[in-house]
Design a protein around this motif. Structure first.
Motif, PDB file in Angstrom:
ATOM      1  N   UNK A  13       0.825  -1.202   0.000  1.00  0.00           N
ATOM      2  CA  UNK A  13       0.000   0.000   0.000  1.00  0.00           C
ATOM      3  C   UNK A  13       0.863   1.258   0.000  1.00  0.00           C
ATOM      4  N   UNK A  14       1.913   1.271   0.813  1.00  0.00           N
ATOM      5  CA  UNK A  14       2.798   2.440   0.872  1.00  0.00           C
ATOM      6  C   UNK A  14       3.544   2.603  -0.447  1.00  0.00           C
ATOM      7  N   UNK A  15       4.063   1.509  -0.985  1.00  0.00           N
ATOM      8  CA  UNK A  15       4.781   1.582  -2.260  1.00  0.00           C
ATOM      9  C   UNK A  15       3.845   2.029  -3.378  1.00  0.00           C
ATOM     10  N   UNK A  16       2.644   1.516  -3.387  1.00  0.00           N
ATOM     11  CA  UNK A  16       1.672   1.922  -4.401  1.00  0.00           C
ATOM     12  C   UNK A  16       1.322   3.397  -4.287  1.00  0.00           C
ATOM     13  N   UNK A  17       1.217   3.888  -3.066  1.00  0.00           N
ATOM     14  CA  UNK A  17       0.926   5.311  -2.867  1.00  0.00           C
ATOM     15  C   UNK A  17       2.067   6.179  -3.400  1.00  0.00           C
ATOM     16  N   UNK A  18       3.302   5.737  -3.187  1.00  0.00           N
ATOM     17  CA  UNK A  18       4.450   6.495  -3.700  1.00  0.00           C
ATOM     18  C   UNK A  18       4.436   6.540  -5.228  1.00  0.00           C
ATOM     19  N   UNK A  19       4.165   5.410  -5.877  1.00  0.00           N
ATOM     20  CA  UNK A  19       4.101   5.381  -7.340  1.00  0.00           C
ATOM     21  C   UNK A  19       2.948   6.234  -7.856  1.00  0.00           C
TER      22      UNK A  19
END
Length: 61
Positions: A13-19
């Motif tokens: 979720x955090x990585x997806x938010x960054x992308x």
């Protein structure tokens, strides 16, 4: 096992938010990984590993 899957979901979720929020910055960061020496990547990985273990240890007490 539930906690492991929850942690994995949080990381995704955090990585997806960054992308989603910073696609250009993330693309540049990933492209720069190819030019980094193995020692630098290894050190960064070990630092991330140690930080993660210390954080879990502090939170779980």
């Amino acid at each position: 096992m539930i906690e492991l899957l929850s942690a994995l979901g949080l990381v995704l979720a955090i990585e997806g938010a960054l992308y989603a929020a910073f696609p250009t910055v993330m693309r540049r960061a990933l492209a720069s990984l190819g030019t980094q020496p193995d020692q630098a990547l290894r050190f960064g990985g070990l630092l991330a590993l140690a930080t993660g273990v210390a954080l879990v240890w502090m939170v779980r007490g």
